[in-house]
Design a protein around this motif. Sequence first.
Motif, PDB file in Angstrom:
ATOM      1  N   VAL A  39      -5.959  15.350   1.257  1.00 60.34           N
ATOM      2  CA  VAL A  39      -5.462  14.012   1.552  1.00 60.34           C
ATOM      3  C   VAL A  39      -4.531  14.041   2.755  1.00 60.34           C
ATOM      4  N   ALA A  40      -3.595  14.989   2.767  1.00 60.71           N
ATOM      5  CA  ALA A  40      -2.634  15.080   3.866  1.00 60.71           C
ATOM      6  C   ALA A  40      -3.310  15.451   5.183  1.00 60.71           C
ATOM      7  N   ILE A  41      -4.259  16.354   5.129  1.00 59.55           N
ATOM      8  CA  ILE A  41      -4.946  16.801   6.347  1.00 59.55           C
ATOM      9  C   ILE A  41      -5.818  15.692   6.912  1.00 59.55           C
TER      10      ILE A  41
ATOM     11  N   VAL B 111       0.868  -1.177   0.000  1.00 60.12           N
ATOM     12  CA  VAL B 111       0.000   0.000   0.000  1.00 60.12           C
ATOM     13  C   VAL B 111       0.906   1.229   0.000  1.00 60.12           C
ATOM     14  N   ASN B 112       0.793   2.039  -1.050  1.00 62.39           N
ATOM     15  CA  ASN B 112       1.760   3.106  -1.310  1.00 62.39           C
ATOM     16  C   ASN B 112       1.622   4.303  -0.371  1.00 62.39           C
ATOM     17  N   GLY B 113       2.656   5.151  -0.402  1.00 67.21           N
ATOM     18  CA  GLY B 113       2.554   6.464   0.199  1.00 67.21           C
ATOM     19  C   GLY B 113       1.523   7.314  -0.528  1.00 67.21           C
ATOM     20  N   GLY B 114       1.143   8.411   0.070  1.00 67.17           N
ATOM     21  CA  GLY B 114       0.003   9.187  -0.393  1.00 67.17           C
ATOM     22  C   GLY B 114       0.059   9.652  -1.830  1.00 67.17           C
TER      23      GLY B 114
ATOM     24  N   SER C  17       4.016   5.175   4.888  1.00 72.47           N
ATOM     25  CA  SER C  17       3.450   6.500   5.097  1.00 72.47           C
ATOM     26  C   SER C  17       1.923   6.437   5.138  1.00 72.47           C
ATOM     27  N   HIS C  18       1.247   7.131   4.247  1.00 74.48           N
ATOM     28  CA  HIS C  18      -0.207   7.080   4.129  1.00 74.48           C
ATOM     29  C   HIS C  18      -0.692   5.634   4.038  1.00 74.48           C
ATOM     30  N   GLY C  19       0.053   4.805   3.315  1.00 73.78           N
ATOM     31  CA  GLY C  19      -0.319   3.406   3.155  1.00 73.78           C
ATOM     32  C   GLY C  19      -0.216   2.606   4.432  1.00 73.78           C
ATOM     33  N   ALA C  20       0.685   2.995   5.339  1.00 70.50           N
ATOM     34  CA  ALA C  20       0.788   2.298   6.617  1.00 70.50           C
ATOM     35  C   ALA C  20      -0.462   2.542   7.463  1.00 70.50           C
TER      36      ALA C  20
ATOM     37  N   TYR D 124     -11.291  11.012  -3.111  1.00 69.44           N
ATOM     38  CA  TYR D 124      -9.963  10.683  -2.623  1.00 69.44           C
ATOM     39  C   TYR D 124      -9.942  10.587  -1.097  1.00 69.44           C
ATOM     40  N   SER D 125     -11.069  10.282  -0.511  1.00 69.03           N
ATOM     41  CA  SER D 125     -11.180  10.212   0.941  1.00 69.03           C
ATOM     42  C   SER D 125     -10.392   9.030   1.481  1.00 69.03           C
TER      43      SER D 125
END
Length: 262
Positions: free
Chosen positions: A166-168, A28-31, A95-98, A68-69
């Motif tokens: 996405v980051a927030i 599962v990738n980073g954001g 990252s986001h995927g973790a 993109y939620s």
Amino acid sequence: MSALTIPAGDTHLHAVDTSGGAPPLVFVNGGFATLRCWDRVMQRLADAHRTVRYDARARGKSGRSADYSFRATVDDVGRVMAATGVERPVLVGWSHGATAAVRYAAQHPGEISGLVLVDGGFPISMFDDAGKQRVRTQFRRLGPLMRLAAFLGRSARMTPTQAADVAIELDEVNGTLEADFATLTCPAAFVLGTGGHSGASAQEMATLRASAATAEQAGRYVSTFTTAPANHVRILAQSPDLIASAIASVVEQTAGTGRLCA
């Protein structure tokens, strides 16, 4: 190795499925990354495991979407698993995927055999209102660079507003993640990075990484495998051997206990 296209709501996901042994691994990738970010890790794994990688919405070869939620991100993990037929995989997220990997495992008890969390999945929220505004400003400034990177297939095809959202939202979800760790009954191992990067200072990253201890206290089977001598952005490229070792460790623990995330 086979490529496939997976329907996902109003879009489609591009995935690559490579044959190998059990348990299978789903990455599962980073954001804002693509499945290519795992290339050097794949080289270390050879054909020891069946591996499934995919591009998230508006990344790589996947289609754009109106959604993109974070919920869609988590749901897409399940869509990829269903489409490829993998059962009880180890989820390897960066990252986001973790964070997505932890949330999926917590919401789908019995489906996941283990987690490898590469410099992400930290149970802490960092942004106040001023911090959120800084994120929005930063992505507006990065807009032209992100468009170029997206054209080259190396970033998300999103507007600066969408990318900031996405980051927030990731930060907000991280702030609720301690409860997810408390539900896990399968091995979950952190691989931590070192230092800061262009998006976060060394002190900010140190605060994030320190919260891995909170995850360990919340979850009996959560541990920190190692700290890699690479920053958040470069960790997959610079420390693939350590990530492969963390995967091997989680697989070994899974084989020894037979536990699944629940």
